[in-house]
Design a protein around this motif. Structure first.
Motif, PDB file in Angstrom:
ATOM      1  N   GLY A 160     -34.436 -27.528  32.817  1.00 55.57           N
ATOM      2  CA  GLY A 160     -34.754 -27.144  31.442  1.00 55.57           C
ATOM      3  C   GLY A 160     -36.248 -27.140  31.178  1.00 55.57           C
ATOM      4  O   GLY A 160     -36.759 -26.262  30.480  1.00 55.57           O
ATOM      5  N   ALA A 161     -36.949 -28.108  31.726  1.00 60.38           N
ATOM      6  CA  ALA A 161     -38.399 -28.147  31.565  1.00 60.38           C
ATOM      7  C   ALA A 161     -39.048 -26.919  32.199  1.00 60.38           C
ATOM      8  O   ALA A 161     -39.922 -26.276  31.606  1.00 60.38           O
ATOM      9  CB  ALA A 161     -38.960 -29.432  32.174  1.00 60.38           C
ATOM     10  N   VAL A 162     -38.593 -26.573  33.386  1.00 56.86           N
ATOM     11  CA  VAL A 162     -39.123 -25.390  34.076  1.00 56.86           C
ATOM     12  C   VAL A 162     -38.797 -24.124  33.281  1.00 56.86           C
ATOM     13  O   VAL A 162     -39.661 -23.265  33.069  1.00 56.86           O
ATOM     14  CB  VAL A 162     -38.554 -25.298  35.512  1.00 56.86           C
ATOM     15  CG1 VAL A 162     -38.893 -23.972  36.157  1.00 56.86           C
ATOM     16  CG2 VAL A 162     -39.061 -26.460  36.354  1.00 56.86           C
ATOM     17  N   GLY A 163     -37.550 -24.006  32.825  1.00 59.78           N
ATOM     18  CA  GLY A 163     -37.133 -22.823  32.076  1.00 59.78           C
ATOM     19  C   GLY A 163     -37.900 -22.646  30.781  1.00 59.78           C
ATOM     20  O   GLY A 163     -38.264 -21.518  30.407  1.00 59.78           O
ATOM     21  N   ALA A 164     -38.173 -23.738  30.079  1.00 57.80           N
ATOM     22  CA  ALA A 164     -38.907 -23.650  28.817  1.00 57.80           C
ATOM     23  C   ALA A 164     -40.338 -23.165  29.044  1.00 57.80           C
ATOM     24  O   ALA A 164     -40.845 -22.314  28.297  1.00 57.80           O
ATOM     25  CB  ALA A 164     -38.907 -25.007  28.119  1.00 57.80           C
ATOM     26  N   VAL A 165     -40.976 -23.669  30.083  1.00 53.68           N
ATOM     27  CA  VAL A 165     -42.334 -23.234  30.395  1.00 53.68           C
ATOM     28  C   VAL A 165     -42.336 -21.762  30.834  1.00 53.68           C
ATOM     29  O   VAL A 165     -43.201 -20.983  30.433  1.00 53.68           O
ATOM     30  CB  VAL A 165     -42.974 -24.149  31.467  1.00 53.68           C
ATOM     31  CG1 VAL A 165     -44.291 -23.580  31.977  1.00 53.68           C
ATOM     32  CG2 VAL A 165     -43.163 -25.550  30.909  1.00 53.68           C
ATOM     33  N   LEU A 166     -41.345 -21.385  31.629  1.00 55.61           N
ATOM     34  CA  LEU A 166     -41.244 -19.978  32.043  1.00 55.61           C
ATOM     35  C   LEU A 166     -41.019 -19.061  30.844  1.00 55.61           C
ATOM     36  O   LEU A 166     -41.616 -17.998  30.745  1.00 55.61           O
ATOM     37  CB  LEU A 166     -40.108 -19.800  33.051  1.00 55.61           C
ATOM     38  CG  LEU A 166     -40.373 -20.275  34.466  1.00 55.61           C
ATOM     39  CD1 LEU A 166     -39.084 -20.202  35.293  1.00 55.61           C
ATOM     40  CD2 LEU A 166     -41.468 -19.445  35.108  1.00 55.61           C
ATOM     41  N   ARG A 167     -40.136 -19.481  29.928  1.00 57.95           N
ATOM     42  CA  ARG A 167     -39.876 -18.675  28.731  1.00 57.95           C
ATOM     43  C   ARG A 167     -41.155 -18.466  27.940  1.00 57.95           C
ATOM     44  O   ARG A 167     -41.485 -17.345  27.547  1.00 57.95           O
ATOM     45  CB  ARG A 167     -38.827 -19.328  27.840  1.00 57.95           C
ATOM     46  CG  ARG A 167     -38.597 -18.529  26.557  1.00 57.95           C
ATOM     47  CD  ARG A 167     -37.618 -19.169  25.607  1.00 57.95           C
ATOM     48  NE  ARG A 167     -38.170 -20.395  25.072  1.00 57.95           N
ATOM     49  CZ  ARG A 167     -37.472 -21.485  24.835  1.00 57.95           C
ATOM     50  NH1 ARG A 167     -36.190 -21.546  25.077  1.00 57.95           N
ATOM     51  NH2 ARG A 167     -38.057 -22.547  24.342  1.00 57.95           N
ATOM     52  N   PHE A 168     -41.886 -19.533  27.705  1.00 56.92           N
ATOM     53  CA  PHE A 168     -43.137 -19.434  26.954  1.00 56.92           C
ATOM     54  C   PHE A 168     -44.116 -18.507  27.663  1.00 56.92           C
ATOM     55  O   PHE A 168     -44.723 -17.630  27.040  1.00 56.92           O
ATOM     56  CB  PHE A 168     -43.758 -20.819  26.765  1.00 56.92           C
ATOM     57  CG  PHE A 168     -45.086 -20.762  26.083  1.00 56.92           C
ATOM     58  CD1 PHE A 168     -45.170 -20.607  24.710  1.00 56.92           C
ATOM     59  CD2 PHE A 168     -46.258 -20.855  26.812  1.00 56.92           C
ATOM     60  CE1 PHE A 168     -46.407 -20.528  24.075  1.00 56.92           C
ATOM     61  CE2 PHE A 168     -47.496 -20.781  26.201  1.00 56.92           C
ATOM     62  CZ  PHE A 168     -47.570 -20.623  24.820  1.00 56.92           C
ATOM     63  N   SER A 169     -44.259 -18.670  28.964  1.00 59.17           N
ATOM     64  CA  SER A 169     -45.220 -17.870  29.737  1.00 59.17           C
ATOM     65  C   SER A 169     -44.849 -16.397  29.743  1.00 59.17           C
ATOM     66  O   SER A 169     -45.706 -15.528  29.518  1.00 59.17           O
ATOM     67  CB  SER A 169     -45.303 -18.392  31.172  1.00 59.17           C
ATOM     68  OG  SER A 169     -45.729 -19.737  31.180  1.00 59.17           O
ATOM     69  N   VAL A 170     -43.592 -16.092  30.007  1.00 58.39           N
ATOM     70  CA  VAL A 170     -43.160 -14.690  30.073  1.00 58.39           C
ATOM     71  C   VAL A 170     -43.237 -14.043  28.695  1.00 58.39           C
ATOM     72  O   VAL A 170     -43.789 -12.940  28.551  1.00 58.39           O
ATOM     73  CB  VAL A 170     -41.731 -14.573  30.661  1.00 58.39           C
ATOM     74  CG1 VAL A 170     -41.196 -13.154  30.520  1.00 58.39           C
ATOM     75  CG2 VAL A 170     -41.730 -14.992  32.126  1.00 58.39           C
ATOM     76  N   SER A 171     -42.706 -14.694  27.669  1.00 55.77           N
ATOM     77  CA  SER A 171     -42.717 -14.072  26.344  1.00 55.77           C
ATOM     78  C   SER A 171     -44.139 -13.913  25.829  1.00 55.77           C
ATOM     79  O   SER A 171     -44.478 -12.875  25.239  1.00 55.77           O
ATOM     80  CB  SER A 171     -41.847 -14.847  25.351  1.00 55.77           C
ATOM     81  OG  SER A 171     -42.338 -16.139  25.137  1.00 55.77           O
ATOM     82  N   THR A 172     -45.007 -14.887  26.066  1.00 60.21           N
ATOM     83  CA  THR A 172     -46.405 -14.768  25.648  1.00 60.21           C
ATOM     84  C   THR A 172     -47.085 -13.604  26.364  1.00 60.21           C
ATOM     85  O   THR A 172     -47.836 -12.838  25.746  1.00 60.21           O
ATOM     86  CB  THR A 172     -47.165 -16.089  25.908  1.00 60.21           C
ATOM     87  OG1 THR A 172     -46.542 -17.125  25.151  1.00 60.21           O
ATOM     88  CG2 THR A 172     -48.621 -15.981  25.509  1.00 60.21           C
ATOM     89  N   GLY A 173     -46.811 -13.462  27.650  1.00 57.57           N
ATOM     90  CA  GLY A 173     -47.379 -12.334  28.395  1.00 57.57           C
ATOM     91  C   GLY A 173     -46.903 -10.991  27.856  1.00 57.57           C
ATOM     92  O   GLY A 173     -47.699 -10.053  27.709  1.00 57.57           O
ATOM     93  N   ILE A 174     -45.626 -10.898  27.538  1.00 57.60           N
ATOM     94  CA  ILE A 174     -45.075  -9.655  26.986  1.00 57.60           C
ATOM     95  C   ILE A 174     -45.706  -9.359  25.631  1.00 57.60           C
ATOM     96  O   ILE A 174     -46.096  -8.221  25.339  1.00 57.60           O
ATOM     97  CB  ILE A 174     -43.535  -9.744  26.859  1.00 57.60           C
ATOM     98  CG1 ILE A 174     -42.874  -9.914  28.226  1.00 57.60           C
ATOM     99  CG2 ILE A 174     -42.969  -8.548  26.107  1.00 57.60           C
ATOM    100  CD1 ILE A 174     -42.969  -8.736  29.146  1.00 57.60           C
ATOM    101  N   TYR A 175     -45.823 -10.376  24.781  1.00 58.52           N
ATOM    102  CA  TYR A 175     -46.433 -10.170  23.463  1.00 58.52           C
ATOM    103  C   TYR A 175     -47.905  -9.782  23.582  1.00 58.52           C
ATOM    104  O   TYR A 175     -48.403  -8.988  22.787  1.00 58.52           O
ATOM    105  CB  TYR A 175     -46.284 -11.417  22.588  1.00 58.52           C
ATOM    106  CG  TYR A 175     -44.897 -11.613  22.052  1.00 58.52           C
ATOM    107  CD1 TYR A 175     -44.241 -10.596  21.367  1.00 58.52           C
ATOM    108  CD2 TYR A 175     -44.228 -12.822  22.223  1.00 58.52           C
ATOM    109  CE1 TYR A 175     -42.958 -10.773  20.877  1.00 58.52           C
ATOM    110  CE2 TYR A 175     -42.948 -13.010  21.737  1.00 58.52           C
ATOM    111  CZ  TYR A 175     -42.320 -11.979  21.059  1.00 58.52           C
ATOM    112  OH  TYR A 175     -41.053 -12.151  20.573  1.00 58.52           O
TER     113      TYR A 175
END
Length: 124
Positions: free
Chosen positions: A11-26
């Motif tokens: 979950g910790a890894v997934g949350a960081v990945l979500r933030f990184s990917v969505s921030t990059g897309i935005y």
């Protein structure tokens, strides 16, 4: 207990990945539509379909690894609660076309991505 630790670590890894990917897309596409949330949900659905087949039908993967990846990483990576909040925000700002588009694309593309992940994994 090891299941819970595996899920928490994933979950910790997934949350960081979500933030990184969505921030990059935005950063690339802007914030006038929830592109980042849509992207992580579609990617997460594809990976859920793909990895679940690989781990359940193709390879002998331990329960802890399945829990870490499917429940932990992908559970934290995908963002249905964020999808709901962003869609309601669009509705509250009378952006009905964007809200409808987000609902339609999220449902269609996530189901399609899961199906493609399953099919691809079964072909391996």
């Amino acid at each position: 207990m090891s299941h819970l630790l595996a899920i928490a670590a994933g979950g910790a890894v997934g949350a960081v990945l979500r933030f990184s990917v969505s921030t990059g897309i935005y950063t690339i596409l802007g914030r006038n539509f929830p592109y980042g949330t849509l992207a992580v949900n579609v990617i997460g659905c594809f990976l859920m379909g793909f990895l679940s087949i690989l781990m359940l039908e193709r390879f002998a993967v331990s329960v802890e690894w399945r829990a870490a990846l499917l429940i932990g990483v992908l559970g934290a990576f995908t963002t249905f609660s964020t999808f709901s909040l962003e869609t309601l925000d669009l509705v509250q700002h009378s952006e009905f076309l964007k809200a409808s588009l987000n609902i339609t694309l999220s449902i269609f593309l996530c189901l399609l991505a899961t199906s493609l992940g399953i099919q691809l994994a079964r072909q391996l």
